[in-house]
Design a protein around this motif. Structure first.
Motif, short mmCIF file in Angstrom:
data_model
loop_
_atom_site.label_atom_id
_atom_site.label_comp_id
_atom_site.label_asym_id
_atom_site.label_seq_id
_atom_site.Cartn_x
_atom_site.Cartn_y
_atom_site.Cartn_z
N LYS A 103 -14.80 9.49 3.87
CA LYS A 103 -13.95 8.38 4.30
C LYS A 103 -14.05 8.11 5.81
O LYS A 103 -13.88 6.99 6.25
N ILE A 142 -1.89 8.24 8.57
CA ILE A 142 -2.03 8.83 7.25
C ILE A 142 -3.08 9.93 7.37
O ILE A 142 -4.06 9.80 8.11
N SER A 149 -9.88 12.33 -3.70
CA SER A 149 -9.76 11.29 -4.71
C SER A 149 -8.48 11.51 -5.51
O SER A 149 -7.90 12.59 -5.47
N GLY A 150 -8.04 10.43 -6.16
CA GLY A 150 -6.83 10.53 -6.98
C GLY A 150 -5.58 10.81 -6.18
O GLY A 150 -4.61 11.36 -6.69
N SER A 151 -5.60 10.47 -4.88
CA SER A 151 -4.45 10.62 -3.98
C SER A 151 -4.04 12.07 -3.73
O SER A 151 -2.92 12.33 -3.31
N HIS A 183 -4.82 5.44 11.31
CA HIS A 183 -3.70 4.55 11.51
C HIS A 183 -3.06 4.19 10.16
O HIS A 183 -3.76 3.89 9.20
N PHE A 184 -1.75 4.23 10.09
CA PHE A 184 -1.06 3.83 8.86
C PHE A 184 -0.92 2.32 8.83
O PHE A 184 -0.38 1.70 9.73
N ILE A 185 -1.44 1.73 7.76
CA ILE A 185 -1.39 0.27 7.62
C ILE A 185 -0.24 -0.09 6.68
O ILE A 185 -0.20 0.35 5.54
N LYS A 209 -1.74 -3.60 -7.34
CA LYS A 209 -1.57 -2.18 -7.62
C LYS A 209 -0.10 -1.82 -7.50
O LYS A 209 0.58 -2.31 -6.59
N TYR A 217 1.54 8.78 -2.21
CA TYR A 217 0.75 7.55 -2.33
C TYR A 217 -0.18 7.64 -3.53
O TYR A 217 -1.38 7.78 -3.40
N ASP A 257 -10.10 -0.14 -2.80
CA ASP A 257 -8.66 -0.34 -2.58
C ASP A 257 -8.52 -1.01 -1.24
O ASP A 257 -9.21 -0.64 -0.28
N VAL A 269 -9.26 0.27 2.35
CA VAL A 269 -8.65 1.60 2.40
C VAL A 269 -9.58 2.66 1.80
O VAL A 269 -9.71 3.75 2.31
N1 LIG Z 1 -4.58 3.93 6.38
C1 LIG Z 1 -3.68 3.83 5.40
N2 LIG Z 1 -2.53 3.15 5.60
C2 LIG Z 1 -1.60 3.06 4.62
N3 LIG Z 1 -1.74 3.61 3.40
C3 LIG Z 1 -2.88 4.28 3.14
C4 LIG Z 1 -3.92 4.42 4.12
N4 LIG Z 1 -4.91 5.16 3.57
C5 LIG Z 1 -4.52 5.44 2.32
N5 LIG Z 1 -3.30 4.94 2.05
C6 LIG Z 1 -2.55 5.07 0.79
O1 LIG Z 1 -2.93 6.27 0.14
C7 LIG Z 1 -3.55 5.98 -1.12
C8 LIG Z 1 -4.68 6.96 -1.38
O2 LIG Z 1 -5.65 6.88 -0.34
P1 LIG Z 1 -7.18 6.74 -0.68
O3 LIG Z 1 -7.95 6.71 0.57
O4 LIG Z 1 -7.37 5.63 -1.63
O5 LIG Z 1 -7.45 8.15 -1.38
P2 LIG Z 1 -8.04 8.53 -2.81
O6 LIG Z 1 -9.52 8.59 -2.61
O7 LIG Z 1 -7.43 9.85 -3.08
O8 LIG Z 1 -7.67 7.44 -3.77
C9 LIG Z 1 -4.02 4.56 -1.00
O9 LIG Z 1 -4.17 3.98 -2.27
C10 LIG Z 1 -2.92 3.94 -0.15
O10 LIG Z 1 -1.78 3.66 -0.93
#
Ligand SMILES: Nc1ncnc2c1ncn2[C@@H]1O[C@H](COP(=O)(O)OP(=O)(O)O)[C@@H](O)[C@H]1O
Ligand SMILES: [Mg+2]
Length: 398
Positions: A103, A142, A149-151, A183-185, A209, A217, A257, A269
């Motif tokens: 990532k 964040i 993966s899978g949060s 950065h948290f979006i 979603k 998340y 995403d 994301v």
């Molecule tokens: N920079 C960010 N700002 C806000 N929310 C985020 C950010 N990165 C991830 N998230 C939240 O976390 C969730 C999981 O992150 P993600 O990178 O998709 O991981 P995974 O690969 O486990 O799915 C996202 O679907 C989103 O809701």
């Protein structure tokens, strides 16, 4: 009869294994779990950890495969590109997949190519390094495993003092032991499913979603109707296409995403060079568009003609993960009336008697799925939630 290798044979891959069989191909499957459900539909299978590139390659060579794919899991992506490259089959390059699997490298590549740029992002592979940077960081951020993966292992951090512990947890959830702090979006989340053919990007679906409430998340469901106006949909398509090109994805499915802020800025994301999980690829895309998505993925990997023409335009599909009340399952009530209801396309229940249901914090805590249709997004989503709650009520706990 051409032979296709499918890397991963769990529930979410079982749909594409079945589709390959329906289309008349010989299916050759690998999965680390000897009891993987997908093995039931495989002509040949072997228990191999899907991240073990060499062992999977050996088996692919022995079986003399014509194509190789994975679906709905990030863990199979590198192995697929490794096998494709070594055997001269159709696939994305290993180098490209190495970037996509990290990532931080995705963020870096998208920033360097002026496609997408978050104000700050750092990669950490040593917990002590956090002390050097934590004062420079603007919160909230964040924290996530670079190869997660899978949060799993994801946390929003608002205060400097909480950063280190969150990074430790994310590192534990990471195979490569690397963590991304970014950065948290603040925004609404959407999923985009695309297909790359001859380097052209085709957007198959933009989905709303439903996510858990912070600080967790995790995905709770998708709905095929985005509800967005055509202007922002065009901007999404443009950004997604640019993202896919900048990363160098040349063939097959892409799952993305993204977040849209209240100022209508779009931020990428997460990206996977594979079909979406949580029934996106197996159910949502085909049911809402009429496109034989899995068939196309299979044929693309074998160099056969594909067909991405949409035939359904007005069917709204919503899914809901079975994030159920925690407990130990004593008995599962009859669900036949739910399964046979007109607007229910599928009920996938993964729990059995005496199983433990955990509090839902990531994909792995999900107990299955419900897939429904509705006249519009609200009806479909409400219906999916209502049925999920009914399924929950019919499961008796000790
Ligand atoms: N920079 C960010 N700002 C806000 N929310 C985020 C950010 N990165 C991830 N998230 C939240 O976390 C969730 C999981 O992150 P993600 O990178 O998709 O991981 P995974 O690969 O486990 O799915 C996202 O679907 C989103 O809701
Ligand atoms: Mg994600």
């Amino acid at each position: 009869m051409k032979k296709i290798m499918i890397v991963g044979a769990g529930l979410l891959q079982s749909y594409i294994i079945k589709r390959a069989k329906e289309l008349g191909y010989t299916t050759i499957c690998v999965d680390g779990d000897p009891n993987a459900v997908g093995f039931k539909y495989a002509d040949y299978y072997k228990t191999i950890d899907i991240v073990d590139e060499e062992e999977c390659l050996k088996y692919a060579k022995k079986m003399n495969i014509d194509g190789v794919i994975t679906a709905a899991t990030d863990y199979g992506v590198l192995t697929v590109s490794y096998i494709a490259e070594k055997l001269g089959l159709i696939g994305n390059s290993y180098k490209v997949c190495e970037i996509i699997k990290n990532k931080y490298l995705v963020r870096k590549t998208l920033a360097e190519n002026n496609v997408d740029s978050v104000p700050e992002f750092y990669e950490i592979d040593n917990i002590e390094d956090i002390d050097k940077i934590k004062k420079d960081i603007k919160y909230p951020v964040i924290v996530k495993p670079c190869d997660g993966s899978g949060s799993r292992g994801i946390k929003r951090i608002d205060y400097i003092d909480d950063l280190k512990f969150a990074c430790k947890k994310a590192m534990e959830a990471s195979l490569s032991k690397k963590v991304l702090i970014e950065h948290f979006i603040e925004g609404e989340e959407y999923g985009v499913e695309s297909f790359v053919h001859n380097s052209d990007v085709h957007i198959l679906s933009i989905m709303q979603k439903t996510m858990t409430k912070p600080p967790v998340y995790a995905e709770l469901g998708h709905c095929s109707f985005s509800g967005l106006d055509s202007k922002i949909e065009s901007e999404i398509k443009y950004k997604v296409s640019k993202t896919i090109r900048a990363l160098g994805i040349a063939t097959g499915s892409v799952n993305i995403d993204l977040l849209i802020t209240k100022d209508r800025d779009i931020y990428i994301v997460d990206i996977g060079a594979r079909m979406g999980g949580n029934l996106i690829g197996s159910h949502i895309v085909p049911l809402s568009t009429g496109i034989d998505y899995m068939g196309n993925i299979i044929k693309e990997s074998l160099g056969e003609p594909i067909d991405l023409n949409r035939t359904i335009f007005d069917r709204v599909i919503a899914t809901r993960l079975l994030a159920l009340t925690p407990g130990i399952v004593k008995e599962i009530g009859d669900m036949k009336d739910i399964q046979s209801s007109d607007y229910v396309y599928d009920l996938v229940l993964k729990v059995n008697k005496n199983n433990i249901i955990n509090e839902y914090r990531s994909n792995i805590d999900g107990c299955g799925y419900i897939v429904v249709s509705g006249e519009d997004a609200k009806v479909a989503k409400d219906r999916a939630l209502e049925i999920k709650s009914e399924v929950d009520r019919r499961i008796i706990r000790y």
